[in-house]
Design a protein around this motif. Structure first.
Motif, PDB file in Angstrom:
ATOM      1  N   GLU A 199      -5.488  -6.921  -7.345  1.00 30.19           N
ATOM      2  CA  GLU A 199      -4.610  -7.777  -6.549  1.00 30.19           C
ATOM      3  C   GLU A 199      -3.147  -7.561  -6.909  1.00 30.19           C
ATOM      4  O   GLU A 199      -2.274  -7.567  -6.033  1.00 30.19           O
ATOM      5  CB  GLU A 199      -5.012  -9.232  -6.747  1.00 30.19           C
ATOM      6  N   ALA A 200      -2.863  -7.321  -8.187  1.00 27.49           N
ATOM      7  CA  ALA A 200      -1.475  -7.136  -8.621  1.00 27.49           C
ATOM      8  C   ALA A 200      -0.897  -5.806  -8.171  1.00 27.49           C
ATOM      9  O   ALA A 200       0.318  -5.699  -7.943  1.00 27.49           O
ATOM     10  CB  ALA A 200      -1.394  -7.259 -10.147  1.00 27.49           C
ATOM     11  N   HIS A 201      -1.752  -4.782  -8.020  1.00 30.75           N
ATOM     12  CA  HIS A 201      -1.248  -3.435  -7.728  1.00 30.75           C
ATOM     13  C   HIS A 201      -1.781  -2.869  -6.413  1.00 30.75           C
ATOM     14  O   HIS A 201      -1.685  -1.663  -6.183  1.00 30.75           O
ATOM     15  CB  HIS A 201      -1.595  -2.497  -8.886  1.00 30.75           C
TER      16      HIS A 201
ATOM     17  N   MET B  36       0.821  -1.198   0.000  1.00 33.10           N
ATOM     18  CA  MET B  36       0.000   0.000   0.000  1.00 33.10           C
ATOM     19  C   MET B  36       0.857   1.251   0.000  1.00 33.10           C
ATOM     20  O   MET B  36       0.547   2.239  -0.641  1.00 33.10           O
ATOM     21  CB  MET B  36      -0.923  -0.002   1.223  1.00 33.10           C
ATOM     22  N   GLN B  37       1.985   1.220   0.760  1.00 32.37           N
ATOM     23  CA  GLN B  37       2.855   2.388   0.774  1.00 32.37           C
ATOM     24  C   GLN B  37       3.456   2.635  -0.601  1.00 32.37           C
ATOM     25  O   GLN B  37       3.588   3.776  -1.046  1.00 32.37           O
ATOM     26  CB  GLN B  37       3.954   2.195   1.815  1.00 32.37           C
ATOM     27  N   ALA B  38       3.826   1.531  -1.285  1.00 31.72           N
ATOM     28  CA  ALA B  38       4.379   1.680  -2.630  1.00 31.72           C
ATOM     29  C   ALA B  38       3.356   2.263  -3.579  1.00 31.72           C
ATOM     30  O   ALA B  38       3.667   3.118  -4.412  1.00 31.72           O
ATOM     31  CB  ALA B  38       4.871   0.327  -3.146  1.00 31.72           C
ATOM     32  N   ALA B  39       2.102   1.797  -3.458  1.00 32.16           N
ATOM     33  CA  ALA B  39       1.042   2.318  -4.321  1.00 32.16           C
ATOM     34  C   ALA B  39       0.815   3.794  -4.057  1.00 32.16           C
ATOM     35  O   ALA B  39       0.626   4.593  -4.970  1.00 32.16           O
ATOM     36  CB  ALA B  39      -0.248   1.532  -4.093  1.00 32.16           C
ATOM     37  N   ALA B  40       0.828   4.191  -2.776  1.00 27.08           N
ATOM     38  CA  ALA B  40       0.625   5.598  -2.439  1.00 27.08           C
ATOM     39  C   ALA B  40       1.765   6.455  -2.971  1.00 27.08           C
ATOM     40  O   ALA B  40       1.557   7.571  -3.470  1.00 27.08           O
ATOM     41  CB  ALA B  40       0.505   5.758  -0.928  1.00 27.08           C
ATOM     42  N   ALA B  41       2.980   5.923  -2.880  1.00 30.41           N
ATOM     43  CA  ALA B  41       4.115   6.694  -3.393  1.00 30.41           C
ATOM     44  C   ALA B  41       4.023   6.871  -4.894  1.00 30.41           C
ATOM     45  O   ALA B  41       4.302   7.943  -5.430  1.00 30.41           O
ATOM     46  CB  ALA B  41       5.429   5.978  -3.029  1.00 30.41           C
ATOM     47  N   GLN B  42       3.609   5.790  -5.590  1.00 27.69           N
ATOM     48  CA  GLN B  42       3.452   5.893  -7.045  1.00 27.69           C
ATOM     49  C   GLN B  42       2.390   6.920  -7.396  1.00 27.69           C
ATOM     50  O   GLN B  42       2.566   7.730  -8.318  1.00 27.69           O
ATOM     51  CB  GLN B  42       3.067   4.531  -7.620  1.00 27.69           C
ATOM     52  N   ALA B  43       1.265   6.905  -6.667  1.00 28.38           N
ATOM     53  CA  ALA B  43       0.209   7.876  -6.926  1.00 28.38           C
ATOM     54  C   ALA B  43       0.710   9.293  -6.699  1.00 28.38           C
ATOM     55  O   ALA B  43       0.385  10.215  -7.449  1.00 28.38           O
ATOM     56  CB  ALA B  43      -0.991   7.588  -6.019  1.00 28.38           C
ATOM     57  N   GLY B  44       1.517   9.482  -5.655  1.00 31.55           N
ATOM     58  CA  GLY B  44       2.052  10.817  -5.405  1.00 31.55           C
ATOM     59  C   GLY B  44       2.949  11.286  -6.527  1.00 31.55           C
ATOM     60  O   GLY B  44       2.885  12.446  -6.954  1.00 31.55           O
ATOM     61  N   ARG B  45       3.820  10.395  -7.030  1.00 35.54           N
ATOM     62  CA  ARG B  45       4.680  10.764  -8.151  1.00 35.54           C
ATOM     63  C   ARG B  45       3.858  11.109  -9.372  1.00 35.54           C
ATOM     64  O   ARG B  45       4.136  12.073 -10.095  1.00 35.54           O
ATOM     65  CB  ARG B  45       5.637   9.608  -8.473  1.00 35.54           C
ATOM     66  N   THR B  46       2.809  10.321  -9.619  1.00 37.22           N
ATOM     67  CA  THR B  46       1.947  10.567 -10.771  1.00 37.22           C
ATOM     68  C   THR B  46       1.266  11.912 -10.664  1.00 37.22           C
ATOM     69  O   THR B  46       1.214  12.686 -11.616  1.00 37.22           O
ATOM     70  CB  THR B  46       0.897   9.456 -10.886  1.00 37.22           C
TER      71      THR B  46
END
Length: 415
Positions: A113-115, A1-11
């Motif tokens: 599930e993958a992301h 979840m932290q990785a997903a949040a970081a990716q969203a922030g970069r986006t």
């Protein structure tokens, strides 16, 4: 979840910048024929899915551009819906809505599930209060069991009372165990990140004001005039193919291209949502009334968000403008009346206006399986126009179907 949040922030940070105008051809294309191989018009969840699919397919000489008229993706229908992952049980066996919803549901669960996209398979109850509604449940059950082969089951009275004692179902309960809920914003941020990884160009605040095929029509690509909604500057870009995925603006784009006699009209079905912050009655399953032919939707249903908060809606209110997004509080008494048919313990004083969304429809009549005037998704190559894929009437279950719609668009272009 932290990785997903970081990716969203970069986006978000990358896409908050105004992206370039289109005065030059990408260096990768040699010899130059068009600025882009694909231009996708509309940055809702379907447009994002289509852009991702095409960008990931492209080779070194291919390029994809996503145009979105707002300053962020997914601000219209994609973010103003029930956030339900539908099972695909309400539409005709031969309809695109059924085919793409069933296919898209499984694709969507796999992507979640993958992301690590927040979602939950919470299931859905369809409840009947009279014999006519019970007959509708039997039709849905037989359709799912005999034709779709989609999981469906009857819930007995004892089980219903044990699981959801607050829910009234005088004649029967049909359960769809594969129905779920999703964080639609997280889904769109994930798709946006995947788009950028595939080197798709995303242009926000970019409104298409004109589209014309080169001569002869479509044989040598397309020219689009795009206005920056902040500066007002208009630029011209060229594309080999265009995909009209503009949602509430899709008919406007269609009408820019076709002769006057072939133009269409959009009908706007507003859905009002009311939130319910009270702790009682407590419900843990989505609850839908049995569908009734001739209605413009699936009835005012009970849905949940991922925090367990209850909301009711959408209803169907025909409006003249896609910008009419204020919740119509005058419709609250009707909402209470409909909800109390299956949730009699509702504390009506706790209902609060929440938000409203608009469904882009090509007709004003029935929307469900045997309803009069059913209008299917329109996903097709337009005859006489090479390189144009048109997506119209992409309403519910558009979010659930989005990945399958993208797959269909790619097949239309390259199969």
């Amino acid at each position: 979840m932290q990785a997903a949040a970081a990716q969203a922030g970069r986006t978000n940070r990358r896409c908050s910048r105004r992206l370039r105008f289109f005065s030059s051809t990408p260096a990768a294309r040699s010899p130059p024929t068009a600025d882009f191989t694909h231009v996708v018009i509309g940055g809702g969840v379907v447009g994002l899915a289509v852009a991702r699919s095409l960008a990931e397919r492209g080779g070194p000489s291919a390029s994809t551009l996503l145009l979105e008229r707002h300053n962020a993706v997914g601000t219209e229908t994609s973010s103003r819906n029930s956030e339900v992952i539908h099972a695909g049980i309400y539409y005709g066996a031969d309809s695109l809505k059924t085919e793409l919803c069933v296919r898209g549901r499984e694709m969507l669960y796999r992507l979640c599930e993958a992301h690590a996209i927040p979602h939950r398979r919470c299931g859905k109850w369809i409840v009947a209060q009279n014999d006519a509604q019970l007959a509708a449940l039997h039709r849905i059950h037989d359709f799912c069991a005999d034709e779709l082969h989609v999981p469906i089951r009857w819930v007995g009275r004892d089980e219903a009372l044990r699981r959801e004692p607050a829910v009234r179902a005088e004649k029967g309960v049909l359960e769809s165990p594969t129905t779920g809920i999703i964080d639609s914003h997280a889904l769109m941020m994930c798709l946006l990140g995947l788009i950028e990884e595939a080197e798709c160009t995303v242009a926000l605040s970019s409104t298409v004001v004109a589209v014309r095929p080169r001569t002869p029509p479509g044989s040598d690509g397309w020219e689009l005039q795009v206005r920056d909604t902040q500066s007002g500057k208009v630029s011209t870009i060229s594309a080999d193919t265009i995909i009209n995925s503009a949602g509430l603006g899709a008919v406007d784009v269609h009408n820019m291209i076709v002769p006057e006699a072939e133009r269409k009209q959009m009908f706007y079905a507003k859905g009002n949502y009311f939130s319910y912050p009270a702790s009682s009655p407590k419900v843990n399953t989505l609850v839908y009334p049995a569908p009734e032919p001739g209605h413009g939707g699936l009835g005012t249903h009970l849905t949940l968000d991922l925090a367990g908060r209850i909301k009711f809606g959408p209803d169907v209110e025909w409006v003249d403008s896609p910008h009419d997004l204020a919740v119509s509080t005058a419709r609250l008494p009707q909402t209470i009346e409909e909800v109390k048919k299956y949730l009699p313990g509702l504390d009506e004083t706790q209902l609060q206006p929440d938000y409203a969304g608009i469904r882009p429809k090509l007709g004003k009549l029935g929307a469900v399986m045997h309803g009069k005037g059913f209008v299917d998704f329109v996903i097709r190559k337009e005859e006489g126009y090479a390189g144009w894929i048109n997506l119209l009437n992409i309403e519910s279950p558009g979010l659930t179907s989005s990945l399958a719609i993208a797959e269909r668009v790619k097949q239309l272009l390259y199969s």
